[in-house]
Scaffold this motif. Structure first.
Motif, PDB file in Angstrom:
ATOM      1  N   LEU A   8      36.837  -2.279  27.224  1.00 35.56           N
ATOM      2  CA  LEU A   8      38.256  -2.068  27.512  1.00 35.56           C
ATOM      3  C   LEU A   8      38.666  -0.711  26.955  1.00 35.56           C
ATOM      4  N   PHE A   9      39.311   0.091  27.819  1.00 38.44           N
ATOM      5  CA  PHE A   9      39.776   1.428  27.443  1.00 38.44           C
ATOM      6  C   PHE A   9      41.302   1.495  27.539  1.00 38.44           C
ATOM      7  N   ASP A  10      41.888   2.334  26.690  1.00 35.94           N
ATOM      8  CA  ASP A  10      43.273   2.752  26.879  1.00 35.94           C
ATOM      9  C   ASP A  10      43.358   4.240  26.570  1.00 35.94           C
ATOM     10  N   ALA A  11      44.551   4.758  26.376  1.00 40.34           N
ATOM     11  CA  ALA A  11      44.706   6.200  26.176  1.00 40.34           C
ATOM     12  C   ALA A  11      44.004   6.700  24.925  1.00 40.34           C
ATOM     13  N   GLY A  12      43.744   5.810  23.969  1.00 34.06           N
ATOM     14  CA  GLY A  12      43.060   6.208  22.754  1.00 34.06           C
ATOM     15  C   GLY A  12      41.548   6.117  22.824  1.00 34.06           C
ATOM     16  N   GLY A  13      41.014   5.654  23.954  1.00 31.51           N
ATOM     17  CA  GLY A  13      39.572   5.492  24.104  1.00 31.51           C
ATOM     18  C   GLY A  13      39.186   4.033  24.184  1.00 31.51           C
ATOM     19  N   VAL A  14      38.089   3.660  23.525  1.00 32.89           N
ATOM     20  CA  VAL A  14      37.588   2.286  23.579  1.00 32.89           C
ATOM     21  C   VAL A  14      38.444   1.390  22.691  1.00 32.89           C
ATOM     22  N   VAL A  15      38.988   0.335  23.294  1.00 30.52           N
ATOM     23  CA  VAL A  15      39.778  -0.645  22.554  1.00 30.52           C
ATOM     24  C   VAL A  15      38.884  -1.768  22.044  1.00 30.52           C
ATOM     25  N   ARG A  16      37.996  -2.244  22.896  1.00 33.62           N
ATOM     26  CA  ARG A  16      37.034  -3.261  22.503  1.00 33.62           C
ATOM     27  C   ARG A  16      35.803  -3.158  23.394  1.00 33.62           C
ATOM     28  N   HIS A  17      34.653  -3.512  22.817  1.00 32.42           N
ATOM     29  CA  HIS A  17      33.378  -3.510  23.541  1.00 32.42           C
ATOM     30  C   HIS A  17      32.715  -4.849  23.244  1.00 32.42           C
ATOM     31  N   ASP A  18      32.576  -5.688  24.262  1.00 30.53           N
ATOM     32  CA  ASP A  18      32.121  -7.057  24.068  1.00 30.53           C
ATOM     33  C   ASP A  18      30.772  -7.284  24.732  1.00 30.53           C
ATOM     34  N   PRO A  19      29.708  -7.453  23.949  1.00 27.83           N
ATOM     35  CA  PRO A  19      28.413  -7.823  24.527  1.00 27.83           C
ATOM     36  C   PRO A  19      28.285  -9.346  24.621  1.00 27.83           C
ATOM     37  N   TRP A  20      27.700  -9.801  25.727  1.00 28.63           N
ATOM     38  CA  TRP A  20      27.506 -11.229  25.958  1.00 28.63           C
ATOM     39  C   TRP A  20      26.068 -11.465  26.409  1.00 28.63           C
ATOM     40  N   GLN A  21      25.566 -12.656  26.132  1.00 29.45           N
ATOM     41  CA  GLN A  21      24.245 -13.015  26.612  1.00 29.45           C
ATOM     42  C   GLN A  21      24.267 -13.097  28.130  1.00 29.45           C
ATOM     43  N   ARG A  22      23.298 -12.463  28.774  1.00 30.94           N
ATOM     44  CA  ARG A  22      23.251 -12.469  30.235  1.00 30.94           C
ATOM     45  C   ARG A  22      22.927 -13.866  30.756  1.00 30.94           C
ATOM     46  N   ILE A  23      23.653 -14.294  31.775  1.00 23.65           N
ATOM     47  CA  ILE A  23      23.423 -15.594  32.403  1.00 23.65           C
ATOM     48  C   ILE A  23      22.638 -15.368  33.683  1.00 23.65           C
ATOM     49  N   SER A  24      21.507 -16.030  33.814  1.00 27.83           N
ATOM     50  CA  SER A  24      20.680 -15.846  35.005  1.00 27.83           C
ATOM     51  C   SER A  24      21.325 -16.516  36.206  1.00 27.83           C
ATOM     52  N   GLY A  25      21.091 -15.948  37.374  1.00 24.31           N
ATOM     53  CA  GLY A  25      21.625 -16.516  38.611  1.00 24.31           C
ATOM     54  C   GLY A  25      22.430 -15.499  39.384  1.00 24.31           C
TER      55      GLY A  25
END
Length: 300
Positions: free
Chosen positions: A196-213
């Motif tokens: 997630l970005f806003d005018a200040g740059g990165v607000v949050r960076h969320d890694p998640w386990q990849r789901i197959s399919g």
């Protein structure tokens, strides 16, 4: 005495007979979040779980009239704009939402499975860039979609890296979007990350386990969940976090309804088996169960 109503969300999008994407996906997600969806259909699909065979855009006057009549009758808490269909519809929708500048707008204009619009595709993207993005609260794009949109203001590049991603993201913010939420950003192996970005740059960076399919409707579910969370009063960073958890749970419980892709189960919480009954009436330490299923979503 008038009953308290659910938060109302007006969504513009495509009608999908499968219910995987577009209007039907939005309605299911809104309902799962305790909201009520109002709809403006911009296009009608012919397709199944494997592919979309054809589309028929709705006349722009019908698009505008659907929205105007509803908005004169009911107060909405959020707008969601999905597949727009035509340049004329982009212009009409932009004019409508401009009359309600205080209502959050969630824009999710790409459906990768849609047939190639041909020579009109570039013009539609430019219209979205110039008319809708400046009014947008949250713009949802995959990393590939961001690169595609960026081609309308710069020359295509071979391998878009983190620096290019940041430059493109900041350009979107400069165009007027309050937030840009990019899915499929660089991540570790076997993970998928969203930023997630806003005018200040990165607000949050969320890694998640990849789901197959292979899924149909993951993006529609995510953007609709963000819209519902905003309509329910959450701030954007928290809404994005909660929407990701809901979407991942829906994908984890996805169903194979046909011979093609899996369909997210937006009502997974209603189908989970009930816990065995036990008599805790005399146990003051027994944990209470929240009757609202949205407060008991599994953490993925």
């Amino acid at each position: 005495m008038q009953n308290q109503t659910s938060s109302l969300i007006l969504t513009f999008g495509v009608a999908d007979p499968v219910g995987a994407i577009g209007i039907q996906a939005d309605l299911a997600t809104f309902a799962a979040m305790g909201c009520h969806g109002l709809t403006v259909i911009t296009s009608i699909l012919i397709g199944d779980t494997a592919r979309i065979e054809d589309t028929q855009d709705i006349d722009v006057d019908w698009v505008a009239d659907q929205a105007r009549v509803v908005l004169e009758d009911m107060p909405v808490m959020a707008f969601k704009v999905g597949y727009v269909g035509s340049i004329e519809s982009v212009s009409a929708i932009a004019e409508i939402v401009s009359d309600y500048p205080d209502i959050p707008l969630i824009l999710d204009p790409f459906i990768t499975a849609m047939p190639d619009p041909g020579i009109d595709g570039e013009d539609i993207l430019i219209a979205i860039r110039e008319l809708l993005i400046p009014q947008t609260t949250v713009l949802l794009l995959s990393a590939d979609e961001l690169s595609r949109l960026a081609e309308t203001w710069r020359e295509p590049v071979g391998d878009a890296g983190q620096d290019t991603l940041m430059l493109d993201a900041m350009h979107i913010i400069e165009l007027g979007a309050e937030y840009l939420f990019v899915t499929g950003t660089p991540s570790e192996l076997n993970q998928v990350a969203n930023t997630l970005f806003d005018a200040g740059g990165v607000v949050r960076h969320d890694p998640w386990q990849r789901i197959s399919g292979s899924f149909a409707g993951a993006g529609s579910t995510l953007s609709a969940a963000i819209a519902a969370m905003l309509a329910n009063g959450l701030e954007v960073p928290e809404a994005v976090s909660e929407a990701q958890e809901f979407t991942l749970a829906a994908l984890t419980h996805a169903q194979r309804m046909g011979m093609g892709r899996l369909i997210p189960d937006r009502y997974f919480w209603a189908r989970e088996p009930a816990a065995p009954e036990s008599d805790d009436s005399d146990n003051p330490d027994a944990a209470a169960t929240d009757p609202n299923p949205l407060n008991n979503l599994p953490k993925i």
